[in-house]
Design a protein around this motif. Structure first.
Motif, mmCIF file in Angstrom:
data_model
loop_
_atom_site.group_PDB
_atom_site.id
_atom_site.type_symbol
_atom_site.label_atom_id
_atom_site.label_comp_id
_atom_site.label_asym_id
_atom_site.label_seq_id
_atom_site.Cartn_x
_atom_site.Cartn_y
_atom_site.Cartn_z
ATOM 1 N N PHE A 86 0.872 -1.262 -0.012
ATOM 2 C CA PHE A 86 0.093 -0.008 0.053
ATOM 3 C C PHE A 86 0.939 1.226 -0.183
ATOM 4 C CE2 PHE A 86 -2.321 -3.489 1.902
ATOM 5 C CZ PHE A 86 -3.562 -3.496 1.269
ATOM 6 N N LEU A 94 -6.397 -3.209 4.298
ATOM 7 C CA LEU A 94 -5.360 -3.582 5.028
ATOM 8 C C LEU A 94 -5.626 -5.049 5.684
ATOM 9 C CD1 LEU A 94 -4.016 -0.431 6.761
ATOM 10 C CD2 LEU A 94 -2.972 -1.497 5.173
ATOM 11 N N CYS A 147 0.944 -8.132 4.826
ATOM 12 C CA CYS A 147 1.429 -7.170 4.285
ATOM 13 C C CYS A 147 3.054 -7.093 4.165
ATOM 14 C CB CYS A 147 1.053 -5.630 4.742
ATOM 15 S SG CYS A 147 -0.691 -5.317 4.881
ATOM 16 N N LYS A 163 2.921 3.203 6.158
ATOM 17 C CA LYS A 163 1.912 2.101 6.193
ATOM 18 C C LYS A 163 2.190 1.312 7.454
ATOM 19 C CE LYS A 163 -1.342 3.171 3.624
ATOM 20 N NZ LYS A 163 -1.042 4.777 3.310
ATOM 21 N N GLU A 175 0.012 1.454 10.552
ATOM 22 C CA GLU A 175 -1.391 1.192 10.092
ATOM 23 C C GLU A 175 -1.643 -0.322 9.822
ATOM 24 O OE1 GLU A 175 -2.098 3.642 6.524
ATOM 25 O OE2 GLU A 175 -1.779 5.592 7.544
ATOM 26 N N ILE A 176 -0.646 -0.834 9.448
ATOM 27 C CA ILE A 176 -0.839 -2.587 9.286
ATOM 28 C C ILE A 176 -0.610 -2.939 10.680
ATOM 29 C CG2 ILE A 176 0.543 -4.474 8.459
ATOM 30 C CD1 ILE A 176 1.592 -2.558 6.052
ATOM 31 N N THR A 204 -2.903 -7.122 10.604
ATOM 32 C CA THR A 204 -2.501 -7.929 9.595
ATOM 33 C C THR A 204 -1.085 -8.263 9.567
ATOM 34 O OG1 THR A 204 -3.959 -7.032 7.966
ATOM 35 C CG2 THR A 204 -2.029 -8.084 6.995
#
Length: 402
Positions: free
Chosen positions: A192, A259, A265, A282, A285-286, A291
């Motif tokens: 991402f 996500l 990821c 990211k 956030e991941i 994830t």
């Protein structure tokens, strides 16, 4: 206390989202906060984000913006448009100046510019001399990654400033939702982010790992969001050995579910003069969504490795990246443990309460702010900034002055 954060771009990007979350955190501590930008998302109409005023550079400099006296001017990177805005503002107003570093600006400039000798640096990049003058003038510096401390002038107060995560937005999906997302039986690897000259080789390494897996009979789909630089797109080819869902630009409110849709990821990259000096937006956030993450040892990698909150590769290659993806794919229980530790670490590292309070204490520790002309009486870098501004005839549109 009143804080004005000067951003190098409008707020609909990763840096902008970080600025808004920080502003909200400071506001929760009783601080008055506004954000100044070179371009408004909605020209000609009031701009706010979660109640935080978003002001045009031109309105702030002209005095039309209705903001209280600024105590802290926080320059979000020393890039050219911010440097010009900050210099112009401090010529007429006294304030503490804090400069935020979130990248190795020299490497970004060098990878984007073909002619490194050109005299005019684009507004969105930093000037090698002027950026250092701005750091010399600053009362303090914030850094997103410890390696960036090497750019801070000796003796200058500096502190870490990690991004704040909105955990009500980036939250773990329910198990029922997670199961339905993966009902198609495909193993999905998520990437991402935008692809440009600065990270194209890292992205290509990920693509080669996906190709290896598919050639070896492990059906693996790459789920990608973000743009690919047009000049590089011809070098990037999907095919049978690289099944691709390229969604391009997607609205921010879709990101958490995307996500969560990925089985794993990947943030590709090794320790180098780009990756070591940043924190990919990211990664927090991941981790927050839960994830499993595969990344390199650079930037936050050592902490993730120590906490076993991600699969961390010391020196990433297409082969060992493919093997790490297979590791996640073959052991769901271990992958879940990695995810759980990642969520716990994210909530400890990227808490609004802790980060905004630490920054507020840093602000309060700084000496009394001055105008740039007052600083120039004893600081040659301040005079150099003034002289440079007087010689320039910037593009008023690019600089956000009209």
């Amino acid at each position: 206390m009143n804080v004005l954060i000067a951003s190098y771009s409008c707020i609909d990007n990763n840096s902008g989202y970080q600025i808004v979350e920080l502003a909200k955190g400071l506001r929760d501590h009783g601080v008055g906060v506004s954000i100044a930008v070179p371009k408004l998302l909605n020209a000609g109409s009031p701009n706010h984000s979660d109640g935080i005023p978003i002001l045009h550079f031109a309105d702030v400099l002209s005095g039309r913006a209705e903001i209280p006296k600024v105590d802290i001017l926080h320059a979000w990177t020393p890039r050219e448009n911010v440097r010009r805005f900050v210099t112009s503002y401090l010529l007429h107003h006294s304030a503490w100046l804090v400069v935020h570093l979130e990248d190795n600006e020299d490497i970004i400039r060098d990878r984007f510019l073909d002619d490194l000798e050109q005299s005019t640096i684009p507004s969105g990049l930093s000037c090698p001399l002027a950026s250092r003058w701005l750091l010399e003038v600053a009362d303090g510096v914030t850094v997103i990654a410890p390696a960036l401390l090497e750019f801070v002038p000796p003796g200058k107060p500096a502190t870490s400033l990690l991004p704040i995560i909105d955990f009500s937005f980036f939250s773990e999906p329910s198990q029922l939702v997670k199961t339905s997302l993966h009902a198609n039986g495909q193993f999905t690897v998520g990437y991402f982010g935008n692809v440009s000259a600065v990270n194209f080789e890292d992205f290509q390494m990920l693509c080669e790992a996906i190709r290896l897996l598919n050639r070896e009979g492990h059906l693996t789909v790459l789920l990608k969001t973000g743009t690919i630089c047009p000049t590089l797109r011809s070098e990037f080819q999907a095919g049978e050995d690289l099944p691709l869902r390229d969604l391009g630009f997607v609205a921010r409110d879709q990101i958490p579910s995307l996500l969560a849709e990925a089985d794993v990821c990947v943030q590709p990259g090794n320790t180098d003069d780009f990756n070591s000096y940043r924190l990919p937006s990211k990664i927090p956030e991941i981790l927050a969504v839960g994830t499993p993450l595969i990344t390199g040892i650079c930037n936050l990698g050592q902490t993730l490795k120590d906490r076993k909150a991600a699969v961390v590769i010391d020196h990433m290659t297409p082969r060992n990246l493919a093997d790490a993806i297979l590791q996640i794919r073959s052991d769901a229980a271990a992958a879940q443990e990695v995810s759980n530790r990642g969520v716990t670490l994210a909530r400890n590292l990227f808490s609004s309460e802790a980060i905004s309070n630490d920054l507020l204490q840093f602000y309060k520790s700084l000496p009394k702010g001055r105008t740039l002309e007052q600083t120039a009486l004893f600081n040659t870098a301040a005079q150099s900034l003034i002289n440079k501004l007087e010689r320039e005839t910037p593009d008023p549109v690019a600089e956000g002055l009209v």
